[in-house]
Every structure is written in C-alpha cells, then in structure tokens.
Design an enzyme around this catalytic site. Structure first.
Site, PDB file in Angstrom:
ATOM      1  CG  ASP A 122      45.875  76.954  64.887  1.00  0.00           C
ATOM      2  OD1 ASP A 122      45.581  76.623  63.712  1.00  0.00           O
ATOM      3  OD2 ASP A 122      45.085  76.805  65.836  1.00  0.00           O
ATOM      4  CG  ASP A 150      46.103  74.562  61.008  1.00  0.00           C
ATOM      5  OD1 ASP A 150      45.598  73.827  61.874  1.00  0.00           O
ATOM      6  OD2 ASP A 150      45.991  75.794  60.993  1.00  0.00           O
ATOM      7  CG  ASP A 157      42.162  74.815  59.576  1.00  0.00           C
ATOM      8  OD1 ASP A 157      41.253  75.560  59.962  1.00  0.00           O
ATOM      9  OD2 ASP A 157      43.131  74.495  60.295  1.00  0.00           O
TER      10      ASP A 157
HETATM   11 CA    CA Z   1      43.857  75.661  62.436  1.00  0.00          CA
END
Ligand code: CA
Length: 330
Positions: free
Chosen positions: A13, A18, A262
């Site tokens: 996402d 990320d 992440d």
């Molecule tokens: Ca994430």
C-alpha cells in the site's frame, strides 16, 4: 524455474515504509520480483498506490521490468468511515513531494491484482515468497476465489498485527490489521502455507537510531535523495516530537523512534538468519470489541487446539537490517 533466485511477489500500500522495503528487495541480486500488487491502506486510492510503486521502480531503474497491478479498492467489510494514514505518509502516500515526470497510469497492468496473485501462484506452485506490506484484502480475496491459493504459496511474510495489544491506529490495533480485520482473519485462520508475522511491537523494538538514519539520508545517491524527499514531512514531525521529548515519557518516545516496519518484514523475507527470536503460535484477529477491533490475539497457552500456527518474529538482527537499508540506496 528459479535459477537459485528467491521468487517474490510484493503486495503493498506504498507508502513511505513500503518504498524502503521495495528498494531493499530491488537491491538484492538473488531476489527476483515477479510482480507488485497494490491495495489501499496508507492512502485510500489504490490507483495512487500503483502510481507510487511506479515512481519507486523508476528511481531504481526498474520501470517496465516488473508488472504493477491494481488490486482491491475497498476493504472486505469496512466498518469505519474512510480513513488512511495520510498524517504519516502525506496525502499522496509519498510525503506530498510529487515528481512532475513521474510515470502515469498507462504503466499499470490491466489484469486485476487479485487475479495476478492467483495466476502467479498457479504458475509457480510452492515457489513464491509472498511479502504483504499493507492490509491483507488482496490475499484474502485471492484465497476466497481459489481454494488452492494459499496451499501453493511457498511462504508468506507479512507486516501487521501486534502481540501485546499495543496499537498505532487505535488504542489496541495495528494499522494493517485494523484496516481490514476480516482479511487478516482469513489469512491467519485459513492460510495453508508458513506465515511469518512481523508486528508493531517488533517494529518499535527495531526502531532505527535517529542519528544513524539522518546520516543515511545524506548519502549522495539518487535513491537516497528520493528517500530524503519523501520522508521530509515525516522527519519534520519526528523532530518536533523529539524536541518535546522532555515532556514525554520514555515509553512514548520509543513510539516515535524511526520505525521501518515494512523494511523489517522484507528483511525477514530475504534472509531468515535475521530472525533472532520468534514464537510459533496460533494468532488470530478480534473482529468486534468496544476497543479492540483489529487487534491481533495470540493463543499463548493453546486454548484453541488444532489451529494454524504462525511464526511471530519477536527479535531481529539490526546489523542485517541496516546493511540491507544501506545497500538499497547505493
Ligand atoms: Ca505498508
């Protein structure tokens, strides 16, 4: 198929965290990313998540080399009004520092992300490492569409949940699980592959030392410059909190450490030696509760027999994490 490579699919996402995780995966020569599928989360537009992934790929010289798929655009049973974590990631998910030359959505694959996940797992049964960095909506939908889906995944490494009821979006829930608890429950209760959970308390415990991180962002490369730009807003917020540290408890201060949840999950996916301590337990998710919807619930004393066992990572090797982060911006 494989050539000794770690075959990976990333569901994300993106999201600043990320971005860091994807950059780590891209910088590891033995990791082959077959696709990136996108889901809403850090921002409520799945299309924008795809655009962010394209931008990350472009910075790393991989635009057009890794397919990017648009996945679910709504959670399975959203009970809250629309929310996201734009306060942390900015309105566009990457710190509100748009690139006028960023790739447009013509680079997004036409195949839906959920179908892409199903097809990739069918094409490479028992060979794919799936790394989930956002709400688990796409994975749950894939499992509901194809009953063999999870059986054919080599392993799932996810960022989400919490082990001690410590929340970051509500009093007791971690963001990814809270965003789509039904999806998280489908994954934890039903998935038939090894599942590695990297939760919020692990992230707090693995926070990067602030002075190291600031120096890290000053590295003179294009990738470091990109990270610096997209984290500028969050750094401003972090420094404000740091300056007011004298008014905060130490515990609260730890919450404001430079968390890279992440990246932690990605590191675990790439190098299992990075796990220093773990628990193998059944974990599930509370779907109701006055305060606790979305909280991960761990069966520490085997109250629920014959349930799926996940590996809950509780301590990682910070040296490996920092080395991977350094490599990701070379
Ligand atoms: Ca994430």
């Amino acid at each position: 198929m494989g050539d000794g490579k770690l075959l990976m699919v990333i569901d994300c996402d993106a999201g600043i965290d990320d971005a860091q995780a994807i950059m780590i995966a891209l910088s590891q020569p033995h990791v082959k990313i077959l696709a990136i599928t996108c889901v809403l989360g850090n921002i409520s537009s799945t299309n924008q998540v795809c655009l962010n992934v394209l931008r990350i790929l472009k910075v790393c010289g991989k635009l057009g080399k890794i397919p990017v798929h648009r996945g679910a655009e709504k959670y399975i049973l959203p009970r809250h009004s629309a929310f996201d974590s734009t306060g942390v990631h900015g309105d566009d998910g990457l710190g509100d520092t748009p690139d006028p030359n960023a790739p447009d959505d013509s680079h997004i694959e036409s195949k839906h992300g959920v179908n892409a996940l199903i097809d990739l797992v069918r094409q490479h049964p028992g060979q794919l490492t799936l790394v989930a960095l956002g709400p688990l909506t796409n994975l749950a939908l894939a499992a509901r569409l194809d009953s063999e889906f999870s059986k054919n995944i080599k392993e799932l490494i996810l960022m989400g949940g919490n082990t001690a009821g410590r929340g970051n979006i509500t009093i007791s829930a971690e963001f990814n699980f809270y965003a789509d608890p039904e999806a998280a429950q489908i994954v934890l209760n039903d998935f038939d592959c090894p599942v590695y959970i990297n939760g919020w308390e692990l992230s707090i415990k693995s926070a990067i030392e602030w002075t190291w991180y600031k120096q890290y962002l000053e590295t003179k490369t294009r990738k470091a410059e990109f990270l610096k730009i997209i984290t500028r807003k969050r750094i401003h917020d972090y420094e404000f909190k740091l300056e007011s540290f004298i008014f905060q408890s130490k515990d609260l201060f730890l919450n404001y450490g430079w968390n890279v949840p992440d990246a932690v999950a990605m590191m675990v996916a790439i190098d299992r030696r990075a796990i220093l301590e773990m628990e193998q337990r059944h974990a599930t998710v509370e779907l109701n509760g006055t305060y606790s919807r979305g909280q991960m619930v761990v069966d520490w004393a085997d109250h629920l027999p014959n349930r799926k066992i996940s590996t809950i990572v509780t301590k990682i090797d910070m040296g490996i994490l920092m080395a991977m982060m350094s490599k990701s911006i070379e």
